[in-house]
Design a protein around this motif. Structure first.
Motif, mmCIF file in Angstrom:
data_model
loop_
_atom_site.group_PDB
_atom_site.id
_atom_site.type_symbol
_atom_site.label_atom_id
_atom_site.label_comp_id
_atom_site.label_asym_id
_atom_site.label_seq_id
_atom_site.Cartn_x
_atom_site.Cartn_y
_atom_site.Cartn_z
ATOM 1 N N PRO A 66 2.809 47.948 70.527
ATOM 2 C CA PRO A 66 2.785 48.105 71.987
ATOM 3 C C PRO A 66 2.354 49.506 72.406
ATOM 4 N N TRP A 67 2.499 50.488 71.490
ATOM 5 C CA TRP A 67 2.170 51.878 71.785
ATOM 6 C C TRP A 67 0.803 52.249 71.208
ATOM 7 N N LEU A 68 0.355 53.436 71.537
ATOM 8 C CA LEU A 68 -0.864 53.931 70.903
ATOM 9 C C LEU A 68 -0.621 54.178 69.423
ATOM 10 N N ARG A 69 0.576 54.648 69.079
ATOM 11 C CA ARG A 69 0.968 54.856 67.677
ATOM 12 C C ARG A 69 2.463 54.631 67.550
ATOM 13 N N ALA A 70 2.905 54.265 66.354
ATOM 14 C CA ALA A 70 4.340 54.136 66.105
ATOM 15 C C ALA A 70 4.995 55.514 66.219
ATOM 16 N N PRO A 71 6.238 55.593 66.717
ATOM 17 C CA PRO A 71 6.900 56.889 66.900
ATOM 18 C C PRO A 71 6.841 57.757 65.640
ATOM 19 N N VAL A 72 6.243 58.924 65.784
ATOM 20 C CA VAL A 72 5.963 59.799 64.642
ATOM 21 C C VAL A 72 7.244 60.271 63.973
ATOM 22 N N GLU A 73 8.284 60.533 64.766
ATOM 23 C CA GLU A 73 9.511 61.101 64.214
ATOM 24 C C GLU A 73 10.090 60.226 63.102
ATOM 25 N N LEU A 74 10.020 58.910 63.270
ATOM 26 C CA LEU A 74 10.545 58.004 62.249
ATOM 27 C C LEU A 74 9.486 57.629 61.219
ATOM 28 N N TYR A 75 8.322 57.209 61.684
ATOM 29 C CA TYR A 75 7.355 56.615 60.767
ATOM 30 C C TYR A 75 6.645 57.642 59.878
ATOM 31 N N SER A 76 6.647 58.917 60.246
ATOM 32 C CA SER A 76 6.049 59.915 59.363
ATOM 33 C C SER A 76 6.959 60.249 58.189
ATOM 34 N N LEU A 77 8.225 59.860 58.251
ATOM 35 C CA LEU A 77 9.136 60.129 57.142
ATOM 36 C C LEU A 77 8.827 59.264 55.930
ATOM 37 N N MET A 78 8.159 58.148 56.144
ATOM 38 C CA MET A 78 7.909 57.209 55.063
ATOM 39 C C MET A 78 6.431 56.865 54.979
ATOM 40 N N PRO A 79 5.605 57.822 54.580
ATOM 41 C CA PRO A 79 4.181 57.530 54.480
ATOM 42 C C PRO A 79 3.835 56.561 53.360
ATOM 43 N N ILE A 80 4.743 56.350 52.390
ATOM 44 C CA ILE A 80 4.515 55.303 51.406
ATOM 45 C C ILE A 80 4.744 53.976 52.109
ATOM 46 N N SER A 81 3.710 53.173 52.238
ATOM 47 C CA SER A 81 3.826 51.906 52.968
ATOM 48 C C SER A 81 3.813 50.703 52.047
ATOM 49 N N ASN A 82 3.644 50.904 50.737
ATOM 50 C CA ASN A 82 3.625 49.762 49.832
ATOM 51 C C ASN A 82 4.125 50.183 48.457
ATOM 52 N N SER A 83 4.385 49.176 47.630
ATOM 53 C CA SER A 83 4.780 49.432 46.252
ATOM 54 C C SER A 83 4.160 48.364 45.364
ATOM 55 N N ASP A 84 4.090 48.660 44.084
ATOM 56 C CA ASP A 84 3.567 47.714 43.104
ATOM 57 C C ASP A 84 4.749 47.064 42.402
ATOM 58 N N GLY A 85 4.904 45.769 42.605
ATOM 59 C CA GLY A 85 6.048 45.094 42.021
ATOM 60 C C GLY A 85 6.170 43.669 42.512
ATOM 61 N N VAL A 86 7.393 43.253 42.781
ATOM 62 C CA VAL A 86 7.655 41.885 43.213
ATOM 63 C C VAL A 86 8.650 41.908 44.358
ATOM 64 N N ASP A 87 8.655 40.838 45.132
ATOM 65 C CA ASP A 87 9.743 40.623 46.076
ATOM 66 C C ASP A 87 10.062 39.135 46.160
ATOM 67 N N VAL A 88 11.297 38.861 46.548
ATOM 68 C CA VAL A 88 11.791 37.493 46.694
ATOM 69 C C VAL A 88 12.390 37.373 48.085
ATOM 70 N N ALA A 89 11.940 36.385 48.848
ATOM 71 C CA ALA A 89 12.421 36.193 50.214
ATOM 72 C C ALA A 89 13.077 34.828 50.347
ATOM 73 N N TYR A 90 14.210 34.799 51.022
ATOM 74 C CA TYR A 90 14.934 33.538 51.246
ATOM 75 C C TYR A 90 15.217 33.383 52.738
ATOM 76 N N ARG A 91 14.836 32.242 53.282
ATOM 77 C CA ARG A 91 15.034 31.944 54.707
ATOM 78 C C ARG A 91 16.190 30.975 54.876
ATOM 79 N N TRP A 92 17.025 31.250 55.901
ATOM 80 C CA TRP A 92 18.169 30.385 56.155
ATOM 81 C C TRP A 92 18.554 30.476 57.625
ATOM 82 N N HIS A 93 19.445 29.599 58.070
ATOM 83 C CA HIS A 93 19.804 29.510 59.480
ATOM 84 C C HIS A 93 21.322 29.520 59.643
#
Length: 417
Positions: A150-177
């Motif tokens: 919604p903004w021109l950029r994501a809030p710098v104060e938070l998002y600049s702390l984590m410039p690593i945006s990905n990793s090499d590995g696996v993930d497992v996701a489970y959906r429930w209600h």
């Protein structure tokens, strides 16, 4: 994963071989049934900063040059990306994403940001392997695609702390209600390489994270906890000289040594968007237990949509959970030569501690969706680094004074196709 992660760039070898094997596996009828998708995104932006003793940047891993280096800079927000996806059947799919953006070497480079295969084991359970976006913050999956923000950029104060945006590995996701609430819980395991500066690399090993999303109507909640082991080869030598000063040096090195540290991340956020308006808030803490810092950042943003035009306001705050200055090694009683060396060490420690950002900003902006898949955005920020810190600025000059607010004017056009 913190301030001097201010210079992170993921470079780990990714299991694209897995993707290649899966592509090779599809043959005959399977290949004929495969459904391919291709899309792209990008931002063309310009930014002006009134701070003429440093450069304003969104992420020090891809430093912009608005302020000291350029009156108007076009590299603060500008980037482009493309994504290729394939759905082989009801269970198997794959995606590759590349981005072209500014690097720490001040040149545009192409990065492989995603490259993974997905297996939908059941309607509720899915597994992915390869290079995967780290789901640490609300906009983690689409932070580089400005059109989705919604903004021109994501809030710098938070998002600049984590410039690593990905990793090499696996993930497992489970959906429930639970009743009308939709839940998704994701466990992530991986590793990443990190560029601390032009010459120094680090490795984030044993990344373990758990993320929980809950959606109830217009409300989305996300909570994440993660940790990794950060190793910086050769950093031990940086603190050998500190340890040589006896018990005081040992204590100082144990407190600030960056050679091998556990990094811990916790974040929580919400997004309430019933359609005509939105309210978004998020907070995160990243603690490296070292000279790289321990920081907490938060923001709150609200906007209202008048047809294709959506003005918004944002307030963001970045705080250090540790002193950003130290008395360092005691000089009293040392021989002149040793006192001179200790003085240099103390100066260097305090210089590095001043890189731990302390800052707040107030922003007002507007988004105008003037054509299908095109959005013009304008944003004005009032930014104040505090407590002797340089905030999130880079390329700081001797004339810089912490505590002095400055303004940033940014314009941009986001597009998707």
């Amino acid at each position: 994963m913190s301030p001097t992660f201010h210079f992170f760039r993921a470079r780990s070898a990714v299991s694209t071989a897995t993707l290649a094997c899966l592509l090779a596996w599809t043959h005959g009828d399977a290949r004929a049934q495969a459904k391919w998708t291709f899309g792209g995104f990008g931002t063309l932006g310009a930014a002006h900063s009134t701070e003429d003793q440093a450069d304003y940047t969104v992420n020090p891993n891809s430093p912009g040059r608005a302020g000291y280096s350029r009156d108007w800079a076009y590299d603060v927000d500008s980037r482009a990306g493309a994504q290729l996806g394939v759905q082989f059947d009801k269970r198997w799919s794959a995606v590759v994403q590349v981005t072209q953006e500014k690097s720490v070497e001040n040149a545009y480079k192409t990065y492989l940001t995603w490259a993974n295969v997905k297996f939908q084991a059941t309607p509720e359970l899915s597994l992915r392997a390869g290079r995967i976006a780290l789901p640490l913050f609300l906009a983690a999956d689409y932070r580089k695609a400005g059109y989705a923000l919604p903004w021109l950029r994501a809030p710098v104060e938070l998002y600049s702390l984590m410039p690593i945006s990905n990793s090499d590995g696996v993930d497992v996701a489970y959906r429930w209600h639970t009743g009308a609430v939709k839940h998704e819980t994701t466990l992530s395991l991986g590793r990443a390489s990190a560029q601390l500066n032009k010459d120094v690399k680090g490795k984030a090993r044993n990344i373990v994270g758990i993320t929980h999303n809950a959606v109830a109507g217009a409300l989305t909640l996300r909570v994440t906890a993660a940790q990794s082991l950060l190793e910086v080869p050769g950093a031990e030598e940086l603190f050998d000289g500190v340890r040589a000063f006896g018990p005081a040096g040992e204590a100082l090195a144990d407190r600030y040594d960056i050679a091998k540290r556990h990094v811990r991340v916790f974040s929580a956020g919400f997004n309430y968007d019933p359609g005509d308006w939105f309210l978004i808030g998020e907070s995160g803490r990243i603690n490296t237990g070292s000279l790289l810092g321990d920081q907490t950042a938060s923001y709150l943003s609200a906007g209202y949509r008048f047809g294709s035009v959506a003005p918004y306001v944002t307030y963001a705050h970045l705080a250090a959970n540790m002193p950003t200055q130290t008395a360092g090694l005691p000089l009293e009683g040392l021989p002149p030569e040793a006192a001179a060396v200790a003085g240099v060490i103390n100066d260097q420690l305090n210089f590095q501690l001043s890189q731990i950002g302390v800052q707040d900003s107030a922003s007002i902006g507007v988004r105008w969706d003037f054509a299908p898949n095109l959005a013009f955005k304008a944003q004005v920020d009032r930014v104040t680094p505090r407590g002797g810190s340089i905030g999130t600025l880079v390329n700081v000059q001797p004339g810089f004074r912490s505590g002095r607010p400055f303004g940033v004017v940014s314009l941009g056009v986001d597009f998707v196709f």
